[in-house]
Design an enzyme around this catalytic site. Structure first.
Site, PDB file in Angstrom:
ATOM      1  N   LYS A 236     -16.411  17.202  54.564  1.00  0.00           N
ATOM      2  CA  LYS A 236     -17.770  17.437  54.083  1.00  0.00           C
ATOM      3  C   LYS A 236     -18.742  17.659  55.236  1.00  0.00           C
ATOM      4  O   LYS A 236     -19.821  18.219  55.035  1.00  0.00           O
ATOM      5  CB  LYS A 236     -18.247  16.246  53.247  1.00  0.00           C
ATOM      6  CG  LYS A 236     -17.838  16.254  51.789  1.00  0.00           C
ATOM      7  CD  LYS A 236     -18.604  15.150  51.072  1.00  0.00           C
ATOM      8  CE  LYS A 236     -18.312  15.105  49.592  1.00  0.00           C
ATOM      9  NZ  LYS A 236     -19.132  14.051  48.933  1.00  0.00           N
TER      10      LYS A 236
ATOM     11  N   ASN B 219     -15.790   7.764  49.879  1.00  0.00           N
ATOM     12  CA  ASN B 219     -16.917   6.979  50.391  1.00  0.00           C
ATOM     13  C   ASN B 219     -16.817   5.501  50.012  1.00  0.00           C
ATOM     14  O   ASN B 219     -16.167   5.125  49.041  1.00  0.00           O
ATOM     15  CB  ASN B 219     -18.231   7.541  49.852  1.00  0.00           C
ATOM     16  CG  ASN B 219     -18.255   7.589  48.336  1.00  0.00           C
ATOM     17  OD1 ASN B 219     -17.783   8.557  47.745  1.00  0.00           O
ATOM     18  ND2 ASN B 219     -18.793   6.570  47.688  1.00  0.00           N
TER      19      ASN B 219
ATOM     20  N   ARG C  11      -7.227  17.847  37.219  1.00  0.00           N
ATOM     21  CA  ARG C  11      -6.840  18.887  38.173  1.00  0.00           C
ATOM     22  C   ARG C  11      -5.374  19.287  38.069  1.00  0.00           C
ATOM     23  O   ARG C  11      -4.883  20.031  38.915  1.00  0.00           O
ATOM     24  CB  ARG C  11      -7.202  18.452  39.594  1.00  0.00           C
ATOM     25  CG  ARG C  11      -8.710  18.268  39.746  1.00  0.00           C
ATOM     26  CD  ARG C  11      -9.166  18.146  41.189  1.00  0.00           C
ATOM     27  NE  ARG C  11     -10.620  18.029  41.210  1.00  0.00           N
ATOM     28  CZ  ARG C  11     -11.278  16.868  41.300  1.00  0.00           C
ATOM     29  NH1 ARG C  11     -10.598  15.740  41.384  1.00  0.00           N
ATOM     30  NH2 ARG C  11     -12.591  16.841  41.304  1.00  0.00           N
TER      31      ARG C  11
ATOM     32  N   ASP D 181     -22.633   9.606  51.865  1.00  0.00           N
ATOM     33  CA  ASP D 181     -21.676  10.125  50.883  1.00  0.00           C
ATOM     34  C   ASP D 181     -20.954  11.361  51.405  1.00  0.00           C
ATOM     35  O   ASP D 181     -20.704  12.304  50.662  1.00  0.00           O
ATOM     36  CB  ASP D 181     -22.364  10.433  49.550  1.00  0.00           C
ATOM     37  CG  ASP D 181     -21.355  10.538  48.407  1.00  0.00           C
ATOM     38  OD1 ASP D 181     -20.148  10.448  48.670  1.00  0.00           O
ATOM     39  OD2 ASP D 181     -21.774  10.723  47.262  1.00  0.00           O
TER      40      ASP D 181
ATOM     41  N   GLU E 168     -17.981   5.367  43.359  1.00  0.00           N
ATOM     42  CA  GLU E 168     -19.392   5.224  42.997  1.00  0.00           C
ATOM     43  C   GLU E 168     -19.632   4.029  42.072  1.00  0.00           C
ATOM     44  O   GLU E 168     -20.758   3.797  41.644  1.00  0.00           O
ATOM     45  CB  GLU E 168     -19.894   6.499  42.298  1.00  0.00           C
ATOM     46  CG  GLU E 168     -19.975   7.710  43.206  1.00  0.00           C
ATOM     47  CD  GLU E 168     -18.614   8.179  43.679  1.00  0.00           C
ATOM     48  OE1 GLU E 168     -18.487   8.423  44.896  1.00  0.00           O
ATOM     49  OE2 GLU E 168     -17.679   8.283  42.869  1.00  0.00           O
TER      50      GLU E 168
ATOM     51  N   GLU F  63     -11.107  22.512  36.625  1.00  0.00           N
ATOM     52  CA  GLU F  63     -10.780  22.428  38.039  1.00  0.00           C
ATOM     53  C   GLU F  63      -9.274  22.403  38.260  1.00  0.00           C
ATOM     54  O   GLU F  63      -8.798  22.069  39.335  1.00  0.00           O
ATOM     55  CB  GLU F  63     -11.424  21.178  38.651  1.00  0.00           C
ATOM     56  CG  GLU F  63     -12.948  21.186  38.568  1.00  0.00           C
ATOM     57  CD  GLU F  63     -13.604  19.960  39.190  1.00  0.00           C
ATOM     58  OE1 GLU F  63     -12.872  19.044  39.624  1.00  0.00           O
ATOM     59  OE2 GLU F  63     -14.848  19.932  39.264  1.00  0.00           O
TER      60      GLU F  63
END
Length: 574
Positions: free
Chosen positions: A372, A301, A152, A344, A214, A102
């Site tokens: 999103k 989130n 990244r 999320d 998370e 990525e």
């Protein structure tokens, strides 16, 4: 049907790569010429002036997203809409890491610095792919990360490269040799912290956020001294007091989020001391406005992702755009897209600085974000006030239904919309280019207490078997919010976009295709299949009199696109 691997479980990784903690003993491989000594680079000297002007020149690519404004716009036009059909591979460099890629390489004076998953760094000749050195980071005994072992990219200043690591370290490397100059711990990986984002360097400060939303972390952005790695300031994306917010009933677009606010207030009265596990990771680079000494970033989130009863309130500053002082980290403003997010749908794609028209048609400094939710949001840069949001770029359905034990259907799904994928911008066309996913999902909730730095979802989101998934590159007019055009793809899109002065937009797909579209119309002009998922961030640069376009092809863990290990670099034939 795609296998969605949105979250990976915590991984205890005992890595055998040689790189002890003492910098002098780090493993750096330097190939030798034919019977000769190791090939050694000149030391670059990337000044602050060069970083300031990076997006107004067409030789080097000095920032992950092109410049402090993060427009991912390359002004060169040697490769253009008229000749791009002649574009051919110039070289392909294969790394030793066959895993999701990525990265956005940095290119300085003909030298490319690229990263891979698991924190390898390569220095290459940017015209031939010849390797100068290869650094391997030795992981600590524990790494806990979401969505793949990605990296990244690096930041560069002076003669040093800066990289965040999966085991939550910040490493400074000598750009000439690959040797470690200093290393510091950003956070404790045993508590769920990790680093996949590229840092940003501004005025001697290395800026970096954290992953871990998370896992019940407390998110932050930190600034470290580029000279020695000492911590300068920390801004916590979860305030100790005030995280309950204003008890917003509606999202940023004015739609009711169907919260049970009385029940939340009762729960908060019983316990308000959950701020240290409330999440709020910062996944991607901040934009930097040096004139106002302000950085802008978006926050992910809350934790747990789906079980909101564990965290009553708006959960500030999750799912928000935030502005803080570059020099001190002091709060300036925030704008929250979704309060008390239980879907999320975190803010992930990096902010972009543009000038845009306000409601009265006046051109003002703005900051924008691709969500999103499938909207592009346009804010007044000075105050954070939301000026407009775009037409929905993808289907929306049943928003904001609350998750249930058996599963509730809502579109978009938890991957977006626009995931971490950075947008690009064409100043000529006034268009922002956003890579979108369409993945129908159901949201499932279950009671879940904090598990101590382990995966903490409080339920699950599940792709709906038999329903089609696809992608869409949408071109949005930042002055009106209208979609100028859209280009649909067979697979969901994740990765970055690049706009150029040649009237082109480059992007990649999970099926391996790298494509160039006309920036004004969306017409497909060129494509090449690199053999693995093209889910990295394309860049462009010039060496001598030749323009190059580079794209990593290593696939993607999150969407399970085909893995690979190749940086592919294109140019026009002589």
């Amino acid at each position: 049907m795609l296998l969605i691997r949105h979250f990976l479980p915590p991984v205890a990784l005992a890595c055998a790569l040689a790189a002890p903690t003492h910098p002098a003993a780090q493993e750096v491989q330097r190939p030798r010429g034919a019977g000769g000594p190791p090939m050694i680079l000149k030391s670059p000297n990337v000044t602050q002036g060069m970083l300031n002007e990076a997006d107004r020149q067409s030789v080097n690519w000095l920032h992950t997203n092109g410049g402090y404004a993060q427009q991912r716009y390359y002004p060169g036009s040697q490769i253009n809409a008229g000749n791009v059909k002649r574009l051919r591979p110039s070289f392909m460099f294969q790394t030793e890491v066959n895993e999701s890629m990525e990265t956005a390489p940095v290119v300085v004076d003909g030298v490319m610095y690229m990263t891979t998953s698991f924190n390898h760094v390569y220095a290459l000749d940017a015209t031939t792919g010849r390797q100068f050195w290869h650094y391997k980071h030795k992981m600590g005994p524990i790494t806990t990360f979401c969505c793949g072992p990605n990296n990244r990219g690096v930041a560069i200043e002076g003669g040093k490269l800066f990289m965040g690591t999966l085991d939550a370290k910040l490493v400074a490397l000598d750009a000439r040799t690959g040797d470690v100059v200093w290393q510091t711990e950003i956070a404790d990986p045993e508590k769920g912290y990790s680093e996949t984002m590229a840092p940003t360097v501004a005025d001697g400060k290395v800026l970096i956020g954290t992953n871990g939303g998370e896992y019940g972390i407390r998110g932050f952005v930190k600034a470290f001294d580029a000279r020695d790695g000492k911590l300068l300031w920390t801004f916590y994306t979860i305030p100790e007091k005030g995280h309950e917010g204003v008890w917003a009933e509606n999202d940023a677009t004015g739609r009711n989020m169907k919260r049970n606010i009385p029940a939340e207030k009762q729960a908060l009265a019983r316990d308000s001391n959950f701020y240290q596990t409330l999440g709020g990771g910062v996944w991607m680079n901040p934009a930097v406005d040096l004139k106002t000494r302000t950085i802008f970033f978006v926050v992910g989130n809350p934790s747990p992702d789906l079980f909101g009863a564990e965290r009553p309130g708006d959960n500030l500053y999750t799912d928000s755009m935030v502005a803080v002082d570059l020099d001190t980290g002091q709060y300036k403003w925030h704008s929250q897209y979704i309060a008390h997010d239980v879907w999320d749908l975190d803010a992930v794609s990096p902010p972009m600085l543009v000038d845009a028209k306000d409601e009265n048609g006046r051109m003002i400094p703005a900051v924008i974000h691709g969500g999103k939710t499938g909207h592009v949001y346009v804010h007044d840069r000075a105050t954070g006030r939301l000026i407009r949001y775009s037409e929905a770029m993808i289907p929306q359905e049943n928003m904001w239904v609350q998750p249930t034990a058996t599963g509730a259907r809502m579109l978009p799904g938890a991957n977006g919309g626009v995931e971490w994928s950075p947008m690009a911008f064409s100043p000529k066309h006034r268009l922002a280019y956003a890579l979108n996913l369409h993945q129908p999902m159901t949201y499932h909730v279950e009671d879940a207490k904090y598990p101590g730095g382990k995966l903490w979802l409080g339920g699950a989101f599940k792709a709906i078997e038999g329903e089609q998934q696809w992608g869409r590159l949408a071109a949005v007019n930042v002055d009106t919010g209208k979609l100028a055009w859209k280009f649909d793809t067979e697979q969901p899109l994740i990765g970055g976009a690049l706009a150029t002065g040649g009237d082109l937009v480059f992007y990649g797909e999970g099926n391996g295709f790298i494509r160039a579209l006309h920036a004004g119309t969306g017409q497909k002009l060129w494509e090449f299949n690199c053999g693995a998922g093209a889910n990295a961030m394309p860049v462009s640069y010039m060496v001598g009199r030749k323009q190059y376009v580079a794209m990593g092809c290593g696939g993607n863990t999150q969407l399970d696109f085909k893995r690979g290990n190749t940086m592919v670099v294109f140019a026009l034939p002589d």
